[in-house]
Design a protein around this motif. Structure first.
Motif, PDB file in Angstrom:
ATOM      1  N   GLU A   1     -40.507 106.677 -26.222  1.00 20.75           N
ATOM      2  CA  GLU A   1     -41.082 107.886 -25.618  1.00 20.75           C
ATOM      3  C   GLU A   1     -40.132 109.072 -25.736  1.00 20.75           C
ATOM      4  OE1 GLU A   1     -43.475 109.275 -21.586  1.00 20.75           O
ATOM      5  OE2 GLU A   1     -42.912 107.166 -21.878  1.00 20.75           O
TER       6      GLU A   1
ATOM      7  N   TYR B   1     -38.625 114.388 -18.755  1.00 18.85           N
ATOM      8  CA  TYR B   1     -38.611 112.966 -19.078  1.00 18.85           C
ATOM      9  C   TYR B   1     -37.179 112.421 -19.100  1.00 18.85           C
ATOM     10  CZ  TYR B   1     -39.357 108.435 -21.052  1.00 18.85           C
ATOM     11  OH  TYR B   1     -39.364 107.077 -21.216  1.00 18.85           O
TER      12      TYR B   1
ATOM     13  N   ASP C   1     -39.114 100.773 -24.699  1.00 18.45           N
ATOM     14  CA  ASP C   1     -40.303 101.599 -24.527  1.00 18.45           C
ATOM     15  C   ASP C   1     -39.936 103.022 -24.121  1.00 18.45           C
ATOM     16  OD1 ASP C   1     -39.375 100.712 -22.062  1.00 18.45           O
ATOM     17  OD2 ASP C   1     -41.380 100.569 -21.170  1.00 18.45           O
ATOM     18  N   GLN C   2     -38.910 103.151 -23.287  1.00 19.41           N
ATOM     19  CA  GLN C   2     -38.428 104.491 -22.919  1.00 19.41           C
ATOM     20  C   GLN C   2     -37.818 105.196 -24.125  1.00 19.41           C
ATOM     21  OE1 GLN C   2     -35.822 102.889 -19.771  1.00 19.41           O
ATOM     22  NE2 GLN C   2     -36.825 104.330 -18.369  1.00 19.41           N
TER      23      GLN C   2
END
Length: 288
Positions: free
Chosen positions: A31, A153, A27-28
């Motif tokens: 992103e 991020y 999921d990271q």
């Protein structure tokens, strides 16, 4: 396999400490890939026509600069096999249950450096890839800073303060590494590394006493291991050195050989050691 082409690049993370988290979960990864896609769309006109694949892991530069570009080649294969072909895709490849896809795991032995690289590939039709590749070479080194949202991020995801976050083409990385090696005092080795990476069919020599003697040919580097008498006879001892200092100079030469061997190993360049004794010609030993 399709006839699509690829451009290779990297998101460069300049770290103030060792990364606490060298790989990101799926999921990271998705992103992070979204952030990279947005940045590249700002920097490279036409890039939105291409597939983007990001390996969500931070590597040492030497892991990207290896014969055949294995990290990027593995990433390109994953993009090629991913579903949804026929449309421009943004793909982030991360870990599942702590395991990265095969071939995309950073070497823990090389995790201490201040510069870490997140590889990406841009893949698609030849004309679009060539045009974007030209833009990459023209703009990334000068104006390729990541946007603040991307840098923030990456800092949060990898768990380490970052000083700068920017984009590099593969050629930018080659030039930067050559400069870093020069500053680190191992510049004489770079032409052999560059030959192994870019034109492996050529021969390349490092024959510049008092440096170690190396020869690149037919897919491997060969280094001459000389005993002290031969090292002195063959002209590798510093000129005018006295008998009291010669053993110390020879030990320094051996340390230099080990240093060069370690650098070649980090680039996964095949290396063979040729042991030479008194009366032998070390240049012939590594040439035959």
């Amino acid at each position: 396999m399709s006839s699509s082409l690829c451009n290779y690049g990297a998101l460069a993370l300049e770290c103030s400490a060792t990364l606490s988290q060298p790989t990101l979960a799926r999921d990271q990864a998705a992103e992070l890939a979204g952030h990279v896609a947005a940045d590249l769309a700002r920097l490279l006109p036409g890039v939105e026509q291409l597939d983007l694949g990001v390996a969500a892991a931070a590597f040492d530069p030497a892991e990207l600069l290896r014969p055949g570009w294995p990290l990027h080649a593995t990433l390109a294969e994953l993009v090629e096999r991913a579903p949804g072909r026929g449309m421009a895709r943004v793909l982030g490849f991360g870990s599942h249950e702590g395991e990265m896809p095969r071939g995309l795991t950073p070497d823990p032995v090389l995790r201490e450096g201040p510069l870490r690289l997140v590889p990406f590939v841009l893949q698609g039709e030849a004309d679009a890839v060539v045009a974007v590749g030209r833009e990459m070479e023209e703009v990334l080194l000068e104006t390729g800073m990541a946007q603040a949202a991307t840098a923030l991020y990456a800092q949060q995801a990898f768990g380490t303060p970052l000083e700068h976050v920017r984009y590099l083409s593969l050629n930018d990385l080659l030039a930067m590494t050559a400069m870093q090696y020069e500053h680190a005092g191992i510049g004489p080795l770079w032409p052999l590394i560059e030959t192994a990476l870019l034109t492996p069919e050529r021969e390349e020599w490092l024959d510049a006493p008092p440096e170690p003697l190396l020869h690149w040919n037919q897919g491997e580097a060969r280094i001459a291991l000389m005993d002290l008498p031969l090292w002195s006879e063959a002209g590798f001892a510093p000129r005018g050195i006295d008998a009291e200092r010669i053993s110390q100079a020879y030990e320094h030469f051996q340390m230099r050989q080990r240093q060069f061997a370690a650098v070649l190993g980090s680039h996964a360049i095949p290396l063979r050691f040729d042991h030479c004794g008194s009366g032998q010609d070390p240049r012939r030993a590594v040439a035959d």
